[in-house]
Design a protein around this motif. Sequence first.
Motif, PDB file in Angstrom:
ATOM      1  N   VAL A   1       0.866  -1.180   0.000  1.00  0.00           N
ATOM      2  CA  VAL A   1       0.000   0.000   0.000  1.00  0.00           C
ATOM      3  C   VAL A   1       0.899   1.225   0.000  1.00  0.00           C
ATOM      4  CG1 VAL A   1      -1.753   1.320   1.246  1.00  0.00           C
ATOM      5  CG2 VAL A   1      -1.880  -1.177   1.198  1.00  0.00           C
ATOM      6  N   ASN A   2       0.796   2.031  -1.049  1.00  0.00           N
ATOM      7  CA  ASN A   2       1.641   3.219  -1.214  1.00  0.00           C
ATOM      8  C   ASN A   2       3.124   2.880  -1.072  1.00  0.00           C
ATOM      9  OD1 ASN A   2      -0.639   4.870  -1.584  1.00  0.00           O
ATOM     10  ND2 ASN A   2      -0.877   5.156   0.628  1.00  0.00           N
ATOM     11  N   GLY A   3       3.504   1.745  -1.676  1.00  0.00           N
ATOM     12  CA  GLY A   3       4.904   1.335  -1.717  1.00  0.00           C
ATOM     13  C   GLY A   3       5.405   0.593  -0.502  1.00  0.00           C
ATOM     14  N   ARG A   4       4.567   0.448   0.531  1.00  0.00           N
ATOM     15  CA  ARG A   4       4.993  -0.246   1.757  1.00  0.00           C
ATOM     16  C   ARG A   4       4.348  -1.626   1.830  1.00  0.00           C
ATOM     17  NH1 ARG A   4       2.928  -1.009   6.820  1.00  0.00           N
ATOM     18  NH2 ARG A   4       1.094   0.262   6.302  1.00  0.00           N
TER      19      ARG A   4
ATOM     20  N   VAL B   1      -7.326   1.441   4.017  1.00  0.00           N
ATOM     21  CA  VAL B   1      -7.082   1.980   2.683  1.00  0.00           C
ATOM     22  C   VAL B   1      -7.955   3.207   2.488  1.00  0.00           C
ATOM     23  CG1 VAL B   1      -7.096   1.496   0.218  1.00  0.00           C
ATOM     24  CG2 VAL B   1      -6.603  -0.341   1.830  1.00  0.00           C
ATOM     25  N   GLU B   2      -7.352   4.293   2.010  1.00  0.00           N
ATOM     26  CA  GLU B   2      -8.069   5.542   1.767  1.00  0.00           C
ATOM     27  C   GLU B   2      -8.199   5.787   0.262  1.00  0.00           C
ATOM     28  OE1 GLU B   2      -9.420   7.064   4.157  1.00  0.00           O
ATOM     29  OE2 GLU B   2      -8.339   6.365   5.941  1.00  0.00           O
TER      30      GLU B   2
ATOM     31  N   ASP C   1      -5.326   5.673  -2.623  1.00  0.00           N
ATOM     32  CA  ASP C   1      -4.161   4.872  -2.243  1.00  0.00           C
ATOM     33  C   ASP C   1      -3.756   3.929  -3.372  1.00  0.00           C
ATOM     34  OD1 ASP C   1      -3.829   6.028   0.191  1.00  0.00           O
ATOM     35  OD2 ASP C   1      -4.663   4.374   1.372  1.00  0.00           O
ATOM     36  N   GLN C   2      -2.449   3.760  -3.529  1.00  0.00           N
ATOM     37  CA  GLN C   2      -1.907   2.843  -4.514  1.00  0.00           C
ATOM     38  C   GLN C   2      -1.755   1.458  -3.873  1.00  0.00           C
ATOM     39  OE1 GLN C   2      -0.979   3.715  -7.709  1.00  0.00           O
ATOM     40  NE2 GLN C   2      -1.536   5.877  -7.467  1.00  0.00           N
TER      41      GLN C   2
ATOM     42  N   ARG D   1      -0.567  -2.544  -4.611  1.00  0.00           N
ATOM     43  CA  ARG D   1       0.146  -3.428  -5.536  1.00  0.00           C
ATOM     44  C   ARG D   1       0.114  -4.848  -4.997  1.00  0.00           C
ATOM     45  NH1 ARG D   1       5.557  -4.962  -6.107  1.00  0.00           N
ATOM     46  NH2 ARG D   1       6.317  -3.289  -4.741  1.00  0.00           N
TER      47      ARG D   1
ATOM     48  N   SER E   1      -0.378  -3.127 -10.237  1.00  0.00           N
ATOM     49  CA  SER E   1      -0.676  -1.916  -9.479  1.00  0.00           C
ATOM     50  C   SER E   1      -2.105  -1.464  -9.745  1.00  0.00           C
ATOM     51  CB  SER E   1       0.295  -0.796  -9.854  1.00  0.00           C
ATOM     52  OG  SER E   1       1.618  -1.141  -9.463  1.00  0.00           O
TER      53      SER E   1
ATOM     54  N   VAL F   1      -5.410   1.399  -8.090  1.00  0.00           N
ATOM     55  CA  VAL F   1      -5.760   2.545  -7.261  1.00  0.00           C
ATOM     56  C   VAL F   1      -7.120   2.280  -6.633  1.00  0.00           C
ATOM     57  CG1 VAL F   1      -6.226   5.028  -7.200  1.00  0.00           C
ATOM     58  CG2 VAL F   1      -4.449   4.132  -8.716  1.00  0.00           C
TER      59      VAL F   1
END
Length: 221
Positions: free
Chosen positions: A178-181, A189-190, A193-194, A196, A201, A203
């Motif tokens: 989530v957002n790269g983490r 999740v908001e 938010d990205q 993967r 990937s 959204v």
Amino acid sequence: MSVIFGECEFDPLRHELLRHGRPTPLTPRAFQLLELLLERRPEVIPKSELLEHLWPGTFVSDASLHNLVTEVRAAIGDTPHASRFIRTVPRCGYGFHGDVQEAPTTARRASEHSARGPQLVAKQGDWSLSEGANVVGRDPDCAVSLEDMSVSRHHARIVISNGQATIEDLESKNGTFVNGRRITDVTTVEDGDQIRVGSVSMVYRRLSTLPSTLTQHQRTP
């Protein structure tokens, strides 16, 4: 009342247990045991009471109850060594200790679908997310089915509850981010938010903030 826990939905009125959205067979006594544990959660029910409830007026050994608990655990994806749902109290009994949510009614499901609820948006397409559990994975039966070998068959689970969304990795091989983490626990999740899963990937978008121009932008390579 139908309830959701983990990747399962339990409906006592329809006498049905779903796992990953698919019917999961249980013998009548195993179904009765699961129903009782859910009704009395998080109380630990003594073995003597369970034996009397499941085999009224009949003498059976503790082994019979143990075998029934084993059947229930196998059906819901639980194990005695890493118990998410059924707690064993040695020399006492069993209790249900997992997180449980009320499942949406058929009318609510239809309303949510027609209202175009929360979505995942990606180059591969858009997926509407329904109230309750939505499994993301390579399995064709998943709510969000992704044909990508970096994605596990049951990779992650997104739960929508009262307009809020959380995501949880399902012990996938390549992880959920989530957002790269990379996440290791249930994560909120908001909107925007990205997410993967493997190399795919996406959204997360809520209904109120999902204009068509944004969807087209996300689809553009």
